[in-house]
Design a protein around this motif. Structure first.
Motif: not given
Ligand code: GLU
Length: 490
Positions: A233-258
């Motif tokens: 097993f290898a568990h990868l760390p979480l991805i957060l936004g620069p404000d240390k909150n859970k990554l979301s659209k607010r951080h500019g993260a959209v689906s890959l195809y977008e």
């Protein structure tokens, strides 16, 4: 060292478009497989019939293809593998490691409440584990509803050596008692299907997000009950936004195809996402996929959360745009100009400006885009930057023509002068045009007085490429035409 060939898998549930977190999981599996000369399996975990959709499956595959994550085996769909799960489930039923549980929702809820009152963590109390064969038979014949639970040994320490997180220990008493592995119709739940598939598909290494750590002890218990080997097993760390909150659209993260639709280059995303939780330990941030594969080490992935910074992605994308061959960059940009209805494709390599109906060759478009290669951050910007080359009428306020505090009369004279200069140019060459205009501008009390109104007249914009480049690429006739129109505004 084991000589067994490495085999990894990416196992998305098609319940949404492929987003950044899942792309990172896929990419790290790919990097590891490439590095170890192993194989990559794509498995679609579509057991949730309500939420799984074909369109999401399509999005996952086109997105992986776009970014350059190739799979060697699959796609396998769990919905097409029910016979496999039945086979393994029956083994466990026969050996008594899995049993039917007839507890109703109400009863389970009541137990949970009592546990809460006693300040105990919620757990299945194992009531149905002790039913006799006759009792079970009777209840099934009576048509009672049931699920299948697996027996969880109590008080056993399960230890895993996670390739990223290091040693992780679980006490089997903390799992919450015997848990459900399949429904009445023998259809499996996630943990059971996952273990069966990983084994059946020869997966040696499970690399996934650390939100799955809590599933790991359950999966080990299932593997042990089936008496099959446990993968690494290898568990990868979480991805957060620069404000240390859970990554979301607010951080500019959209689906890959977008990102593709916004004009990011796939190599830039490959590069950027590879650095979410891993780094080669150098200052440099730009690496080709080949170089990343060469340097990648799973053991060097960080344990702590990775931070997603859209500004860094823009920077990396800009670097890739600048290093692109101009012919390729032009090919990449044209679809955006077509989409914005600035250009229309007549035949291959032959275009038409939609507004003016003038034909435009690939070479001309290439020259225009060449003016912006340095400052383009993503391809979807290209339309607003170059649209003025393809317009019939430029829309701008006459005030824009005014250089600093110049009077209207001075501006008129300046534009007149530009007209005369251009009319007199015999050889329409970029260097010539530049030389003559700069020479004339230097003779005036202020260079800007000649060059600013000229640039605005031919571009209609506050900021644009240099007036020499624009005048040259527009051609004499159109440049003069635009200058005359500017005069009329005054
Ligand atoms: N289907 C799971 C998910 O999309 C993947 C589980 C796993 O990698 O084991 O989160």
């Amino acid at each position: 060292m084991s000589l067994k060939k490495i085999r990894v898998r990416f196992a998305p549930s098609p319940t949404g478009n492929l987003h950044i977190g899942a792309t990172r999981t896929a990419l790290f599996n790919f990097l590891y497989a490439q590095k170890m000369k192993g194989e990559f399996v794509l498995r679609i975990e579509d057991t949730d019939k309500e939420r799984s959709k074909e369109e999401y499956e399509d999005d996952i595959m086109r997105s992986l293809e776009w970014i350059g994550v190739k799979w060697d085996l699959g796609p396998f769909r769990q919905s097409e593998r029910s016979d496999v799960y039945k086979k393994y489930l029956n083994k466990l039923i026969e050996s008594g490691k899995v049993y039917p549980c007839f507890c109703t929702k109400e009863k389970l809820e009541e137990n949970r409440k009592k546990q809460q009152e006693r300040k105990e963590p919620p757990r299945y109390e194992g009531d149905c584990a002790s039913l006799s064969e006759e009792e079970r038979k009777k209840m099934i014949e009576d048509g009672m509803d049931f699920v299948f639970r697996i027996k969880v040994p109590q008080g056993k320490i399960v230890e895993i050596q996670d390739k990223i997180k290091g040693k992780i220990e679980f006490n089997t008493s903390d799992i919450g008692g015997d848990f459900v592995v399949a429904k009445k119709d023998l259809s499996p739940l996630y943990n059971f299907a996952c273990v069966v598939d990983d084994y059946d598909m020869g997966v040696t290494d499970v690399i996934r997000g650390d939100d799955h750590i809590s599933n790991t002890p359950k999966q080990i218990i299932i593997s042990e009950a089936l008496n099959i080997p446990i993968p690494s097993f290898a568990h990868l760390p979480l991805i957060l936004g620069p404000d240390k909150n859970k990554l979301s659209k607010r951080h500019g993260a959209v689906s890959l195809y977008e990102y593709k639709e916004q004009g990011y280059l796939p190599e830039a995303l490959f590069n950027f996402i590879s650095l979410l939780g891993w780094n080669p330990g150098t200052e440099e941030e730009i690496y080709s996929p080949e170089k990343i594969i060469e340097m990648f080490l799973l053991e060097k992935c960080q344990k702590s959360p990775a931070v997603f910074d859209i500004e860094k992605l823009k920077y990396i994308n800009g670097r890739y745009i600048r290093s692109r061959k101009i012919e390729q960059l032009t090919k990449d940009c044209i679809p955006f100009l077509v989409k914005e209805n600035i250009l229309k494709e007549l035949s291959s390599n032959n275009y038409q400006a939609v507004e003016t109906k003038k034909e435009v060759s690939f070479k001309e478009i290439e020259q225009i885009i060449g003016l912006y290669q340095e400052r383009l951050k993503y391809l979807s910007e290209v339309g607003e930057l170059v649209d003025y080359f393809f317009k019939e009428e430029l829309e701008y306020e006459k005030e824009l023509l005014f250089w600093k505090n110049a009077e209207e009369e001075e501006i008129k004279k300046s534009i007149d002068k530009s007209i005369k200069i251009l009319l007199n140019i015999k050889e329409w060459e970029k260097e010539k045009i530049e030389e003559i205009l700069i020479g004339e501008a230097n003779r005036m009390k202020n260079r800007g007085l000649l060059l600013w109104p000229l640039r605005v007249a031919v571009s209609g914009k506050k900021a644009s490429a240099s007036p020499f480049d624009i005048v040259y690429l527009l051609g004499k006739e159109e440049a003069l035409n635009r200058l005359k129109k500017a005069l009329k505004k005054l």
